[in-house]
Structure formats: structure tokens, C-alpha cells
Design a protein around this motif. Structure first.
Motif, PDB file in Angstrom:
ATOM      1  N   VAL A 234       0.861  -1.183   0.000  1.00 15.07           N
ATOM      2  CA  VAL A 234       0.000   0.000   0.000  1.00 15.07           C
ATOM      3  C   VAL A 234       0.891   1.225   0.000  1.00 15.07           C
ATOM      4  N   THR A 235       0.418   2.297  -0.590  1.00 14.69           N
ATOM      5  CA  THR A 235       1.196   3.535  -0.658  1.00 14.69           C
ATOM      6  C   THR A 235       0.687   4.583   0.303  1.00 14.69           C
ATOM      7  N   ASP A 236      -0.440   4.319   0.928  1.00 17.91           N
ATOM      8  CA  ASP A 236      -1.048   5.284   1.840  1.00 17.91           C
ATOM      9  C   ASP A 236      -1.788   4.508   2.915  1.00 17.91           C
ATOM     10  N   LEU A 237      -2.291   5.207   3.916  1.00 17.37           N
ATOM     11  CA  LEU A 237      -3.088   4.563   4.951  1.00 17.37           C
ATOM     12  C   LEU A 237      -4.340   3.973   4.319  1.00 17.37           C
ATOM     13  N   THR A 238      -4.570   2.677   4.521  1.00 17.77           N
ATOM     14  CA  THR A 238      -5.627   1.960   3.824  1.00 17.77           C
ATOM     15  C   THR A 238      -6.505   1.225   4.814  1.00 17.77           C
ATOM     16  N   SER A 239      -7.815   1.410   4.714  1.00 20.49           N
ATOM     17  CA  SER A 239      -8.758   0.753   5.606  1.00 20.49           C
ATOM     18  C   SER A 239      -9.042  -0.666   5.123  1.00 20.49           C
ATOM     19  N   VAL A 240      -8.930  -1.605   6.056  1.00 18.09           N
ATOM     20  CA  VAL A 240      -9.284  -3.008   5.777  1.00 18.09           C
ATOM     21  C   VAL A 240     -10.119  -3.542   6.943  1.00 18.09           C
ATOM     22  N   HIS A 241     -11.053  -2.733   7.407  1.00 19.55           N
ATOM     23  CA  HIS A 241     -11.922  -3.134   8.506  1.00 19.55           C
ATOM     24  C   HIS A 241     -12.734  -4.354   8.105  1.00 19.55           C
ATOM     25  N   GLY A 242     -12.857  -5.293   9.031  1.00 21.71           N
ATOM     26  CA  GLY A 242     -13.721  -6.424   8.792  1.00 21.71           C
ATOM     27  C   GLY A 242     -13.035  -7.765   8.885  1.00 21.71           C
ATOM     28  N   SER A 243     -13.404  -8.556   9.890  1.00 28.25           N
ATOM     29  CA  SER A 243     -12.993  -9.948  10.040  1.00 28.25           C
ATOM     30  C   SER A 243     -14.183 -10.704  10.594  1.00 28.25           C
ATOM     31  N   TRP A 244     -14.480 -11.882  10.027  1.00 26.23           N
ATOM     32  CA  TRP A 244     -15.632 -12.654  10.471  1.00 26.23           C
ATOM     33  C   TRP A 244     -15.274 -14.136  10.533  1.00 26.23           C
ATOM     34  N   LEU A 245     -15.922 -14.853  11.425  1.00 27.12           N
ATOM     35  CA  LEU A 245     -15.644 -16.269  11.600  1.00 27.12           C
ATOM     36  C   LEU A 245     -16.950 -17.039  11.750  1.00 27.12           C
ATOM     37  N   THR A 246     -17.118 -18.074  10.924  1.00 28.44           N
ATOM     38  CA  THR A 246     -18.207 -19.023  11.085  1.00 28.44           C
ATOM     39  C   THR A 246     -17.592 -20.419  11.156  1.00 28.44           C
ATOM     40  N   ASP A 247     -18.422 -21.424  11.291  1.00 29.63           N
ATOM     41  CA  ASP A 247     -17.904 -22.790  11.301  1.00 29.63           C
ATOM     42  C   ASP A 247     -17.311 -23.185   9.956  1.00 29.63           C
ATOM     43  N   LYS A 248     -17.677 -22.453   8.896  1.00 29.90           N
ATOM     44  CA  LYS A 248     -17.247 -22.828   7.551  1.00 29.90           C
ATOM     45  C   LYS A 248     -16.164 -21.942   6.967  1.00 29.90           C
ATOM     46  N   VAL A 249     -15.998 -20.718   7.484  1.00 32.52           N
ATOM     47  CA  VAL A 249     -15.093 -19.787   6.819  1.00 32.52           C
ATOM     48  C   VAL A 249     -14.536 -18.765   7.803  1.00 32.52           C
ATOM     49  N   TYR A 250     -13.297 -18.338   7.531  1.00 33.55           N
ATOM     50  CA  TYR A 250     -12.744 -17.126   8.130  1.00 33.55           C
ATOM     51  C   TYR A 250     -12.618 -16.126   6.991  1.00 33.55           C
ATOM     52  N   LYS A 252     -11.772 -12.143   5.643  1.00 39.03           N
ATOM     53  CA  LYS A 252     -10.999 -10.943   6.000  1.00 39.03           C
ATOM     54  C   LYS A 252     -11.026  -9.948   4.862  1.00 39.03           C
ATOM     55  N   ALA A 253     -11.289  -8.696   5.208  1.00 38.88           N
ATOM     56  CA  ALA A 253     -11.241  -7.624   4.226  1.00 38.88           C
ATOM     57  C   ALA A 253      -9.791  -7.268   3.934  1.00 38.88           C
ATOM     58  N   TYR A 609      -7.586 -15.991  15.466  1.00 41.01           N
ATOM     59  CA  TYR A 609      -7.385 -15.210  14.247  1.00 41.01           C
ATOM     60  C   TYR A 609      -7.161 -13.749  14.629  1.00 41.01           C
ATOM     61  N   LEU A 610      -6.112 -13.159  14.092  1.00 43.65           N
ATOM     62  CA  LEU A 610      -5.810 -11.758  14.362  1.00 43.65           C
ATOM     63  C   LEU A 610      -5.704 -11.026  13.037  1.00 43.65           C
ATOM     64  N   GLY A 611      -6.485  -9.954  12.865  1.00 45.34           N
ATOM     65  CA  GLY A 611      -6.527  -9.230  11.604  1.00 45.34           C
ATOM     66  C   GLY A 611      -6.333  -7.743  11.778  1.00 45.34           C
ATOM     67  N   ALA A 612      -5.685  -7.129  10.787  1.00 43.03           N
ATOM     68  CA  ALA A 612      -5.451  -5.683  10.809  1.00 43.03           C
ATOM     69  C   ALA A 612      -6.726  -4.935  10.438  1.00 43.03           C
ATOM     70  N   GLN A 613      -6.827  -3.716  10.902  1.00 38.41           N
ATOM     71  CA  GLN A 613      -7.928  -2.833  10.523  1.00 38.41           C
ATOM     72  C   GLN A 613      -7.463  -1.709   9.597  1.00 38.41           C
ATOM     73  N   LEU A 614      -6.228  -1.304   9.759  1.00 37.93           N
ATOM     74  CA  LEU A 614      -5.637  -0.272   8.907  1.00 37.93           C
ATOM     75  C   LEU A 614      -4.253  -0.742   8.468  1.00 37.93           C
ATOM     76  N   LEU A 615      -3.907  -0.434   7.237  1.00 35.18           N
ATOM     77  CA  LEU A 615      -2.583  -0.759   6.715  1.00 35.18           C
ATOM     78  C   LEU A 615      -1.838   0.529   6.397  1.00 35.18           C
ATOM     79  N   SER A 616      -0.533   0.522   6.630  1.00 33.34           N
ATOM     80  CA  SER A 616       0.291   1.661   6.275  1.00 33.34           C
ATOM     81  C   SER A 616       1.570   1.160   5.631  1.00 33.34           C
ATOM     82  N   LYS A 617       2.211   2.002   4.903  1.00 35.72           N
ATOM     83  CA  LYS A 617       3.451   1.641   4.219  1.00 35.72           C
ATOM     84  C   LYS A 617       4.541   1.367   5.250  1.00 35.72           C
TER      85      LYS A 617
END
Length: 636
Positions: A234-250, A252-253, A609-617
Motif C-alpha cells: 500500500v502507498t497510503d493509509l488503507t482501511s481493511v476493517h472487517g474480520s468474520w468467523l463461522t464454522d465454515k469460513v474465516y 478478512k477484508a 485469528y488476528l486481523g489488521a484494521q488499517l494498513l500503512s506503508k
């Protein structure tokens, strides 16, 4: 991702901004004395409630100290409800902010402010107030005190006669002082489960997780890394909000997409491309695996993307159920959403223009943003088993805030609780039971958005209990201007579970490391529940979610241990180890980049499961700067 210009700010006194954290999840520089070195404990002992001061105006507050250990520096106060400002030199949204200087030390309101009608006076027992000048130090033979040769070692065997004398004194003190023992936090409910112990899961048929919880301790709690995905470029601050878990799938945005993975193997099951980044995401999932999120689009004539698109998603199949947007009250532009949630089968989103809602399955519009003549509008919602709105009326400086349980299909309120004066923003911790949080009179002083919790009867709107939670004692957090973005606090089974701030570990006399506990309050009376769930020497524990009447909690580890997931019995507060991560430097570094406040942390079926919410360079291309979009560990 370039950010849109901020909306006009209402006038407010000038404040001195501080530096915001650089990007998302970047590990902080260790203290000068080494990783995990102890910090000075917050004033007031170990973060447990103390008796209130005498009636009358509050005394002069003590000098402001440094922020609590592990807290990021806080940038200036945000203006709009759910509309974060950009700290100097930092683009993007999602940063915490700093409230004005607190008027009193842990006081729940302005001096002379009346209590709510029907509110019991919380004198003595469990009422956090000004801490004692010298906190009591635990001694051998006293309840909750370490025994000889306990964790940390170095203790000499106590004199038997002395123990008898001390025990007699303590017994008298308990009889005379009534509930003061619990009010000062020296209770006898300290768990005897040592770090790495599975508690009662094996020895007594799993009684420690027998309170209606689904998650059980495996035969082997040692975990391994199952899969991980490096942060995309990524070249800038980027939103990747969203992580979900069910019995069938994990799921991630990621940048302009959501990907579903096999929860055990990490293989890609489906990919959902999007026209913009996911900017807001519900943390709630329906029983059949459906959820909702909001993502960005760029309107005609604008070069900035805006969070205007709401959508429903079937997590098990990766199918986009529907996509919708609405025009604001003035009708000339799309409404920007600052939050989105799923409650009782309805998707509800709130923002500066008001609230909108759709049917989760079909996307049928149920209501759209409106502002009444007296300037009332829904600014956000809480979801889950019910749908609750925070409705704000009046001017910015002195708003009136009502919290309303809604009919999820019509939006009509079925009960209303009016928040007391002196509250700018109300937060929803839980909708069933209905638990609210607020910074009354901006007195929390730590940027957490919480000075008090409020337990409310969702059927009548009657206040059941007000639970003071001074910022120097408890480490739960609600994003200052958001409605539902509260972390490290959960409610269920008639109780509220809150972590204390870190403090010196009195249970390990030769240890320089710090620790904390999870404590509980009765939601009907507001009184503290006897007992506590200790993190252990060098660990920091905070709740993730309810599991029946149990609490699933995450324990961040010291530099020489692996982090853990535990199940805390809702009745005894006894922890049972569910998972312990590897004590490997590379794994520890990766795990420590995900904080409880700024990450999505999910646990289910023996996997974390641990997921990011924001990404930065990244600052550099070195291995020490390596970041991950998400990672998963598990015992199977």
C-alpha cells in the motif's frame, strides 16, 4: 488511500495535539530498560474500586501522570460524531482522540450534578472514588496474597504464629468493615491456576468451562501457526476493517476485496472484489452466516473516496446479497456512514446525516436519514440480538442523548433511556443485556471514552445501575465519538466484565514485570462481584466475547512467553487455558503487532485469528518491519 477533507469543526478551546501512532499495528519501541520493563503503576493501587470521598465539592485532582502502560499517545479531540479528525501529519481515520483535561479524579460527573431518578446511591461498597494514599500491600496469610515459593519465587516460609495473628486481624476487619475488603480489591477470589495450567478442564470434567460455553479445552493446548498473509503493498493509509468467523469460513477484508478462507487450512474459498476499500464492518453475524459492511466509492466530480455504500454478505458462500446507498436529508449527496451493524435481522448504519436501515437478507430499505425540527437524528446503532439507536438532539455543545431500543423492522422505539447531562457521546457495549458507556463530564482523562457504565432495562428504559469506571483503574475502551466501537469489555449472564489497568505484580516478589485482572460487576445492583481473573506475571488479559455465561479472553504475553486464550468461568472467574501460542521470537513479534484496541481478534473451535484494521506503508523492507494482514494459530 487519499483521504477526503474533514468537515467543518465546531468551535472548541485550543488543545495541544500529540503524536498519533504511526500506521496500524506497528509494534511500539520497547522501554529503555528492555522489552516488558515495568512502568510506574497508576495512582490508586491495583485498579479496583475504592470507597467514595465525602459529599461536597471534589478535592483538587492530583497532577496528571503519563498515560497507562501500553496506551498509544492520543491526538486532539474530534469534532463530529463519528467523524475523526486527521492528526498532524497523519492521514486517515480511526485514530483515538484526547478529551479535555478531567475536572476531577475519576469523578463520574460535574460537581453538584444530580443523580438519575431511580439511581441507587453507590456508597462504600464497590464505588470507585479517590484512591487511598498508601495502597495496602498483601502479606502472607492474607486472602489473595502469594504463598511461599509461589510464582516469582524467593519467598520464605512465614511464621505460623504471625499468620494466625494476621488472620485474626483480617477476620475482625472483615466483620467490622463489611464490604470494604472487596471495595479495595483485596478479595479472596484469586485463581490458583498457574500460567499454562488447564484449570479444571481435565480434572473435573471441564467445570471451568461448564457455564453454558461452547469452547472447551483441548487435550493439548499448545498452538502452532496455521497460516498468515503478509500485508499487501500500500502507498497510503488503507482501511481493511472487517474480520468474520463461522464454522465454515474465516473472512478478512483486504484492499478493495473480501476473501474467505478455510478456517483450518487457510486455503482460499472465495474472493469478493469491490470498487473501494471496506471502511466499516459489523462485528455481528446472523445464525446462518450473514453480515454487513460499508465500502468506499468516488462520487462524480470528486477525487476523494467516501464511505457511502452499504452491503449485505453471505459469509459461507461469498455472495454479495445486495448493495445500497441513501441520500442525506438535503437530498443532494450520498450519506457517508461512520458505523454499520447488524441487529435482529436488520442492517443499520449511522453518520452525520442520521441513520438508515435495510433488511439483512433482501436489502429492502426500512428507513433513511431524517432530522427533526428539534435537530434530532440517529447517529449510530448497536446490534446483535436486538437493535438499539443512539439519538442525539439539540446543539453540539449541550446535546440531549436518548438511547432507544427499536423495533428492527420499523425503527420505532419500544423503550427510551435519557442519558444524563454532561455527556457528549454515548457508546453501546451490549444490546442484550443493554449496557452503555460514556465519559461523563469528560472526566475519564485517558482517552478511553469511559468514565461510567450504565445498565438499563431494555423493556422499560429504566436505569438499573450506574457503574463508575475511572480511566486510571480500568482499561476498557470505546472510540471517543463512535457508538458501537467498544473493545476489551463484554457483558452477559447478568454481569459486566472489565479489565483493570496494568500494575506491579505483588504476587511475584522478585519479578519486575506487570500484570492485570478481569473483574466483574453485577448489572442489576452495580456492585462488584467477588473474585477476579488474574492475568499472571507479565501477562495482560482482556475479554474478547461471551461464550454462554463464560468469557473468552486474550492474554498478551511478556517477551519470553507465548500469548494465550483462556475461558473464564462466569460464576467463579476461574480461568481455563484454551490455547497457548509458540514462544518463538518471530511468532511473538507477529502476534504483538496486533493490539486489542486496533485489531480484530477472533477465537473459535480451538483457533485464534488476528486481523489488521488499517494498513500503512512499512518504514523499511527489513524483516523487523514485516507486517501481516492477518494470521491464524490453533491447536488443531
Amino acid at each position: 488511500m487519499s483521504q477526503p477533507p474533514q468537515p467543518p469543526q465546531p468551535p472548541e478551546p485550543p488543545r495541544q495535539p500529540q503524536d498519533a501512532p504511526q500506521g496500524f499495528g506497528a509494534p511500539q519501541e520497547p522501554p529503555a530498560s528492555g522489552f516488558g520493563a515495568p512502568q510506574q503503576p497508576p495512582a490508586g493501587g491495583y485498579g479496583t474500586p475504592t470507597p467514595p470521598p465525602p459529599a461536597g465539592p471534589p478535592s483538587t485532582p492530583p497532577p496528571a501522570g503519563p498515560p497507562a502502560y501500553g496506551y498509544p499517545q492520543t491526538p486532539p479531540q474530534q469534532a463530529g460524531y463519528g467523524y475523526p479528525n486527521t492528526p498532524p501529519g497523519q492521514p486517515g481515520y480511526g485514530y483515538p482522540n484526547t478529551p479535555p483535561q478531567q475536572p476531577g479524579y475519576g469523578y463520574p460527573g460535574q460537581p453538584g450534578q444530580p443523580m438519575q431518578p431511580g439511581q441507587p446511591m453507590q456508597a462504600g461498597y464497590g464505588y470507585p472514588g479517590r484512591p487511598p494514599a498508601q495502597p495496602m500491600q498483601p502479606q502472607y496469610g492474607m486472602p489473595g496474597a502469594p504463598g511461599p515459593g509461589g510464582q516469582g519465587g524467593g519467598g520464605k516460609k512465614p511464621n505460623t504464629q504471625l499468620m494466625i495473628i494476621i488472620a485474626a486481624v483480617v477476620a475482625v476487619a472483615l466483620i467490622v468493615g463489611g464490604g470494604i475488603w472487596y471495595a479495595t480489591g483485596k478479595d479472596d477470589g484469586k485463581s490458583d491456576a498457574k500460567t499454562g495450567d488447564t484449570g479444571g478442564a481435565k480434572g473435573d470434567g471441564g467445570s471451568a468451562t461448564g457455564g453454558g460455553g461452547k469452547e472447551k479445552a483441548p487435550a493439548n493446548t499448545a498452538a502452532k501457526v496455521l497460516f498468515q498473509t503478509p500485508q499487501p503493498k500500500v502507498t497510503d493509509l488503507t482501511s481493511v476493517h472487517g474480520s468474520w468467523l463461522t464454522d465454515k469460513v474465516y473472512a478478512k477484508a483486504g484492499p478493495k476485496q473480501i476473501v474467505g478462507y478455510d478456517p483450518a487450512k487457510g486455503t482460499v474459498l472465495w474472493t469478493l472484489p469491490l470498487t473501494g476499500n471496506v471502511c466499516e464492518a459489523s462485528t455481528h453475524t446472523s445464525a446462518d452466516g450473514k453480515t454487513a459492511f460499508a465500502f468506499e466509492t468516488t462520487e462524480s466530480g470528486s477525487k476523494y473516496a467516501s464511505c457511502t455504500e452499504a452491503a449485505g454478505l453471505d459469509l459461507n458462500t461469498g455472495k454479495l446479497l445486495w448493495q445500497a446507498d441513501v441520500k442525506g436529508a438535503n437530498g443532494d449527496r450520498k450519506t457517508r456512514f461512520d458505523e454499520i451493524t447488524v441487529g435482529a435481522g436488520t442492517v443499520a448504519a449511522g453518520g452525520l446525516d442520521g441513520g438508515a436501515a435495510w433488511d439483512l437478507n433482501t436489502g429492502k430499505e426500512l428507513w433513511k436519514p431524517t432530522t427533526t425540527a428539534d435537530q434530532c437524528k440517529d447517529v449510530g446503532y448497536g446490534g446483535g440480538d436486538a437493535l438499539v439507536a443512539v439519538r442525539k438532539c439539540g446543539d453540539y455543545e449541550k446535546p440531549t442523548i436518548n438511547v432507544q431500543t427499536l423495533d428492527p423492522k420499523t425503527g420505532q422505539p419500544t423503550s427510551t433511556y435519557k442519558m444524563m447531562p454532561g455527556i457528549q457521546y454515548a457508546h453501546i457495549v451490549s444490546t442484550k443485556p443493554l449496557v452503555l458507556a460514556a465519559d461523563v463530564g469528560e472526566s475519564a482523562g485517558d482517552g478511553s471514552g469511559i468514565s461510567d457504565f450504565f445498565s438499563v432495562d431494555d423493556k422499560t428504559g429504566k436505569l438499573l445501575a450506574r457503574i463508575p469506571a475511572p480511566g486510571d483503574k480500568y482499561s476498557a475502551d470505546c472510540d471517543s465519538t463512535s457508538v458501537e466501537k467498544c473493545t476489551m469489555v463484554v457483558a452477559g449472564g447478568g454481569k459486566l466484565y472489565v479489565p483493570t489497568e496494568q500494575h506491579d505484580n505483588a504476587g511475584a516478589t522478585d519479578s519486575l514485570r506487570r500484570t492485570n485482572e478481569i473483574v466483574a460487576f453485577d448489572l442489576t445492583t452495580g456492585q462488584p462481584v467477588p473474585g477476579k481473573a488474574d492475568a499472571g506475571d507479565g501477562y495482560t488479559v482482556y475479554p474478547l466475547r461471551m461464550d454462554g455465561t463464560n468469557v473468552i479472553a486474550y492474554k498478551e504475553a511478556p517477551y519470553d512467553k507465548g500469548s494465550q486464550v483462556v475461558s473464564i468461568d462466569g460464576g467463579t472467574l476461574k480461568p481455563t487455558l484454551l490455547l497457548e501460542n509458540p514462544n518463538d521470537r518471530s511468532v511473538r513479534d507477529a502476534l504483538s503487532s496486533f493490539s486489542g484496541k486496533y485489531s480484530d481478534i477472533l477465537y473459535g473451535n480451538g483457533r485464534l485469528y488476528l486481523g489488521a484494521q488499517l494498513l500503512s506503508k512499512p518504514y523499511s523492507g527489513s524483516d523487523s518491519e514485516k507486517k501481516f494482514l492477518f494470521m491464524a494459530t490453533g491447536t488443531s
